[in-house]
Design a protein around this motif. Structure first.
Motif, PDB file in Angstrom:
ATOM      1  N   LEU A 104       0.640  -1.167  -0.002  1.00  0.00           N
ATOM      2  CA  LEU A 104      -0.123  -0.148  -0.166  1.00  0.00           C
ATOM      3  C   LEU A 104       0.776   1.361  -0.230  1.00  0.00           C
ATOM      4  O   LEU A 104       0.667   2.401  -0.745  1.00  0.00           O
ATOM      5  CB  LEU A 104      -0.820   0.056   1.200  1.00  0.00           C
ATOM      6  N   LEU A 124      -4.809   0.352  -7.787  1.00  0.00           N
ATOM      7  CA  LEU A 124      -4.224  -0.036  -6.607  1.00  0.00           C
ATOM      8  C   LEU A 124      -4.316  -1.787  -6.812  1.00  0.00           C
ATOM      9  O   LEU A 124      -3.457  -2.461  -6.258  1.00  0.00           O
ATOM     10  CB  LEU A 124      -5.022   0.209  -5.543  1.00  0.00           C
ATOM     11  N   SER A 128      -1.146  -4.203  -6.630  1.00  0.00           N
ATOM     12  CA  SER A 128      -1.042  -5.024  -5.588  1.00  0.00           C
ATOM     13  C   SER A 128      -0.637  -6.274  -6.284  1.00  0.00           C
ATOM     14  O   SER A 128       0.203  -6.927  -5.551  1.00  0.00           O
ATOM     15  CB  SER A 128      -2.260  -5.010  -4.752  1.00  0.00           C
ATOM     16  N   ALA A 331      -4.241  -5.478   1.168  1.00  0.00           N
ATOM     17  CA  ALA A 331      -3.670  -4.351   0.575  1.00  0.00           C
ATOM     18  C   ALA A 331      -4.380  -3.536  -0.122  1.00  0.00           C
ATOM     19  O   ALA A 331      -4.589  -2.286  -0.167  1.00  0.00           O
ATOM     20  CB  ALA A 331      -2.479  -4.194  -0.128  1.00  0.00           C
ATOM     21  N   ASN A 332      -5.606  -4.298  -0.299  1.00  0.00           N
ATOM     22  CA  ASN A 332      -6.772  -3.389  -1.066  1.00  0.00           C
ATOM     23  C   ASN A 332      -8.222  -3.116  -0.286  1.00  0.00           C
ATOM     24  O   ASN A 332      -8.664  -2.159  -0.482  1.00  0.00           O
ATOM     25  CB  ASN A 332      -7.417  -4.270  -2.288  1.00  0.00           C
TER      26      ASN A 332
END
Length: 438
Positions: A104, A124, A128, A331-332
């Motif tokens: 991130l 994103l 990732s 991370a999302n």
């Protein structure tokens, strides 16, 4: 004939250890501390170095003294307690928090500035997947970690950091101003506590085991030789971390005009690099953050996969895949919630990790290690729960007279007292009584 490592392999091992420790968080903390410390920078930086460099180094040495593994570190504890501690540490520092954060932060600081203003969740997600796929590739090649990270990725990271450090010292962007807040009256203590927040003592316990595996993959089987190389790696990593922290503290201390009243170190670092290098500055900063985040992600995935594969029938490679996928997902979604949930766990476990390191260092002087480990770790855990309760907004004012209570370190004095007491009690008679009860 006893096998030894070449000097180049030892240096590469040290670079690899340095890279595992140096995540984006470590790069972001010192600039803000430096800016706030101002004229008291040296005092604040000294305190920071004690906990951000000294404690991790001592942690690596403790792992070496314990034979290079978690079992050695916790041999005086009930096996179920030791396993539970390890699982919690690996989950929090691995897939639940630190590893996803590397992806991130890499996206936010290194990639997003180059994307259009409309870049959203899809970018994103794509990043990732790519980021953790690359991390998995390196982590999967387990035996070649020292070659790929120590000989290629880390030297590249260190060169870029060295360019930044030289530029900062040659061309500081402002004069050093007066200290602010707590740095004006207790700079060393405040810096000490900021370094404690890097939480690299956890990382030392994790990475120490991983580095031992890397050493053994090079054909080193002698325990004393392995211990020596692990300490060498820790010393090289500590020197590298100290170099980075000193330059970043000075960067922060001379940033009052380029990033006044900054909310975090990332803002200071970005503004300073842009002031030094102009448009190419963002490329330099992106290279630093990407390499730092990637090497840390590789180390975290490798260490977690190594440990979990020792507990279950699943292989190291399968665990690495599972962990990489979890990291990409976390991370999302819901990272802020996970961070909020992880803080109480970290408050509870970090003091226990520090106490475990301290016990390992003094074990040979303890008359009854089994008693000492159980009492000291229990005391550190019980008093750390005061800090957990305070974070969760419970009324714990009755404990406010404890030293360092206001800093979230109410556990320190009770743990130290327990350690001193168990140094002088619990000889053979008590040990044999314990054995009968166990």
């Amino acid at each position: 004939m006893k096998k030894t490592l070449k000097v180049t392999d030892i240096i590469a091992l040290g670079f690899m250890t340095f890279a595992f420790f140096l995540g984006a968080g470590n790069i972001i903390f010192p600039p803000l501390a430096g800016q706030l410390a101002g004229e008291n920078m040296l005092s604040a930086m000294s305190g920071f170095l004690v906990t951000a460099v000294g404690l991790p180094l001592v942690g690596i040495i403790a792992v070496a003294m314990a034979g290079g593994g978690w079992q050695g570190l916790t041999r005086d504890l009930p096996s179920k307690v030791a396993t539970l501690m390890a699982v919690l540490i690996f989950i929090i520092i691995g897939p639940a928090f630190a590893a996803p954060r590397t992806g991130l932060v890499a996206y936010e600081m290194a990639v997003k500035p180059f994307l259009s203003a409309g870049a959203g969740q899809a970018s994103l997600t794509t990043f990732s997947v790519i980021f953790f796929a690359i991390a998995l590739f390196f982590a999967w090649s387990r035996g070649k970690l020292i070659d790929m990270i120590g000989k290629f990725l880390t030297p590249a990271l260190f060169i870029v950091l060295a360019v930044l450090a030289i530029a900062v010292f040659v061309n500081p962007q402002a004069s050093i101003v007066a200290a602010q807040g707590e740095y004006a009256t207790q700079a060393f203590t405040k810096g000490f506590l900021e370094g404690y927040n890097t939480m690299d003592t956890f990382a030392a316990l994790m990475f120490g085991m991983l580095i031992v595996d890397v050493i053994r993959s090079k054909g080193i089987s002698d325990e004393k030789t392995t211990c020596t190389y692990l300490i060498y790696a820790g010393l090289i990593a500590a020197a590298g971390l100290a170099f980075v922290y000193i330059s970043l503290f000075y960067l922060g201390a001379t940033s009052s005009t380029v990033a006044p009243n900054a909310g975090n170190g990332g803002v200071i670092l970005t503004a300073y690099v842009m002031a030094l290098f102009g448009a190419p500055g963002q490329v330099i900063l992106s290279a630093i953050v990407l390499l730092a985040c990637l090497t840390t992600a590789i180390g975290l995935i490798s260490a977690c996969a190594d440990y979990f594969s020792s507990l279950t029938p699943m292989s190291y490679k399968k665990w690495a895949v599972v962990l990489a996928v979890i990291c990409a997902v976390v991370a999302n979604v819901g990272l802020n919630q996970l961070i909020a949930l992880s803080v109480p766990v970290l408050f509870a476990l970090y003091p226990v990790a520090i106490a475990l390191v301290a016990l390992t260092l003094v074990r040979k002087w303890l008359p009854n290690p089994r008693l000492a480990y159980r009492v000291v770790l229990l005391v550190s855990f019980i008093f750390s729960m005061i800090d957990v309760a305070k974070y969760l907004k419970f009324d714990v004012s009755m404990f406010s007279s404890l030293p360092l209570f206001n800093y979230g370190m109410a556990w320190v004095l009770p743990t130290l007292v327990a350690l001193v007491i168990t140094r002088f009690i619990g000889g053979k008679a008590m040990g044999s009584h314990q054995d009968k009860l166990a």
